[in-house]
Every structure is written in C-alpha cells, then in structure tokens.
Scaffold this motif. Structure first.
Motif, PDB file in Angstrom:
ATOM      1  N   ASP A  53       0.810  -1.319  -0.012  1.00 17.05           N
ATOM      2  CA  ASP A  53      -0.098  -0.025   0.036  1.00 17.05           C
ATOM      3  C   ASP A  53       0.798   1.299  -0.117  1.00 17.05           C
ATOM      4  O   ASP A  53       0.280   2.451   0.453  1.00 17.05           O
ATOM      5  N   LEU A  98      -0.508  10.033  -2.216  1.00 21.10           N
ATOM      6  CA  LEU A  98      -1.686  10.666  -2.372  1.00 21.10           C
ATOM      7  C   LEU A  98      -2.020  11.955  -1.363  1.00 21.10           C
ATOM      8  O   LEU A  98      -1.619  11.785  -0.218  1.00 21.10           O
ATOM      9  N   GLN A 143      -7.326  13.218  -2.611  1.00 22.04           N
ATOM     10  CA  GLN A 143      -7.127  11.827  -3.135  1.00 22.04           C
ATOM     11  C   GLN A 143      -7.373  10.538  -2.452  1.00 22.04           C
ATOM     12  O   GLN A 143      -8.150   9.578  -2.696  1.00 22.04           O
ATOM     13  N   LEU A 144      -6.989  10.534  -1.005  1.00 21.18           N
ATOM     14  CA  LEU A 144      -7.250   9.802  -0.204  1.00 21.18           C
ATOM     15  C   LEU A 144      -8.780   9.383   0.318  1.00 21.18           C
ATOM     16  O   LEU A 144      -9.316   8.501   0.437  1.00 21.18           O
ATOM     17  N   ARG A 154      -4.428  14.440   0.569  1.00 20.81           N
ATOM     18  CA  ARG A 154      -5.722  14.368   1.204  1.00 20.81           C
ATOM     19  C   ARG A 154      -7.034  14.226   0.814  1.00 20.81           C
ATOM     20  O   ARG A 154      -7.780  13.114   0.878  1.00 20.81           O
ATOM     21  N   GLU A 213     -10.502   7.767  -2.642  1.00 19.29           N
ATOM     22  CA  GLU A 213     -10.103   6.606  -2.602  1.00 19.29           C
ATOM     23  C   GLU A 213     -11.124   5.597  -1.544  1.00 19.29           C
ATOM     24  O   GLU A 213     -11.740   4.728  -1.509  1.00 19.29           O
ATOM     25  N   ALA A 214     -11.199   6.402  -0.228  1.00 19.90           N
ATOM     26  CA  ALA A 214     -12.052   5.827   1.025  1.00 19.90           C
ATOM     27  C   ALA A 214     -13.673   5.780   0.173  1.00 19.90           C
ATOM     28  O   ALA A 214     -14.255   4.704   0.669  1.00 19.90           O
ATOM     29  N   LEU A 252      -0.354   4.887  -1.245  1.00 22.37           N
ATOM     30  CA  LEU A 252      -1.017   5.744  -0.303  1.00 22.37           C
ATOM     31  C   LEU A 252      -0.500   6.681   0.223  1.00 22.37           C
ATOM     32  O   LEU A 252      -0.838   7.991   0.325  1.00 22.37           O
ATOM     33  N   GLU A 253       0.849   6.689   0.482  1.00 19.10           N
ATOM     34  CA  GLU A 253       1.896   7.713   0.960  1.00 19.10           C
ATOM     35  C   GLU A 253       2.035   8.897   0.163  1.00 19.10           C
ATOM     36  O   GLU A 253       2.119   9.893   0.597  1.00 19.10           O
TER      37      GLU A 253
END
Length: 89
Positions: A2, A8, A12-13, A10, A16-17, A5-6
C-alpha cells in the motif's frame, strides 16, 4: 503493498475511501445470486452499522447460480490455474 497511499493527497485519499466504501455497500446491499458470500466483518468497516439478512436462493436455484458462475470463469479467465483441492470443511 500500500505504499502508493503515501503519495496521495488528502483529497485523493478521501476519494479512495469513498470508492472503497461504495464497493463494500454494493456488496452488502446485493442479494440472492448477486451475493456470493455473507461478509458481516467486511461490512463492519463502514461507518454505518448494518448487517442485513440476505435473501437466500433455494438449493436448486443456488446450485444453478454456482454452475453459471463457474462457467463465467471459464469464459473470463480461461488461463487461470485449476485445482482439484476439495473445499475446506
């Protein structure tokens, strides 16, 4: 696995969520032949707590769905590895 994820942002996160939550909801809210497995532990990852009881097909209709699913694997993944290992008890 993963590490992406580092990198991306905020925003983009958050997006994704949302995508992951929507995928879990689509699975949770499916029923009959659309629902292959009952996964309350997966659904428990959502902020809203819901464990709906699925509509379960009778055995003949269930087995027809299993056969159709297996046939679709032959069409969609003809090169996938095969096994004769029995289903675990």
């Amino acid at each position: 696995m993963d590490d992406d994820l580092e990198t991306l942002s905020r925003e983009q996160l958050i997006e994704e969520a949302r995508k992951l939550r929507n995928g879990i909801r689509r699975h949770r809210d499916s029923t009959q032949h659309e629902l292959c497995w009952h996964h309350p532990a997966l659904w428990g990852l959502l902020p809203e707590k819901s464990d709906p009881l699925p509509v379960v097909p009778d055995w003949p209709q269930f087995l027809q769905g299993c056969i159709k699913y297996r046939q679709s694997l032959d069409e969609q993944a003809p090169g996938a590895p095969r096994t004769k290992e029995p289903y675990p008890e």
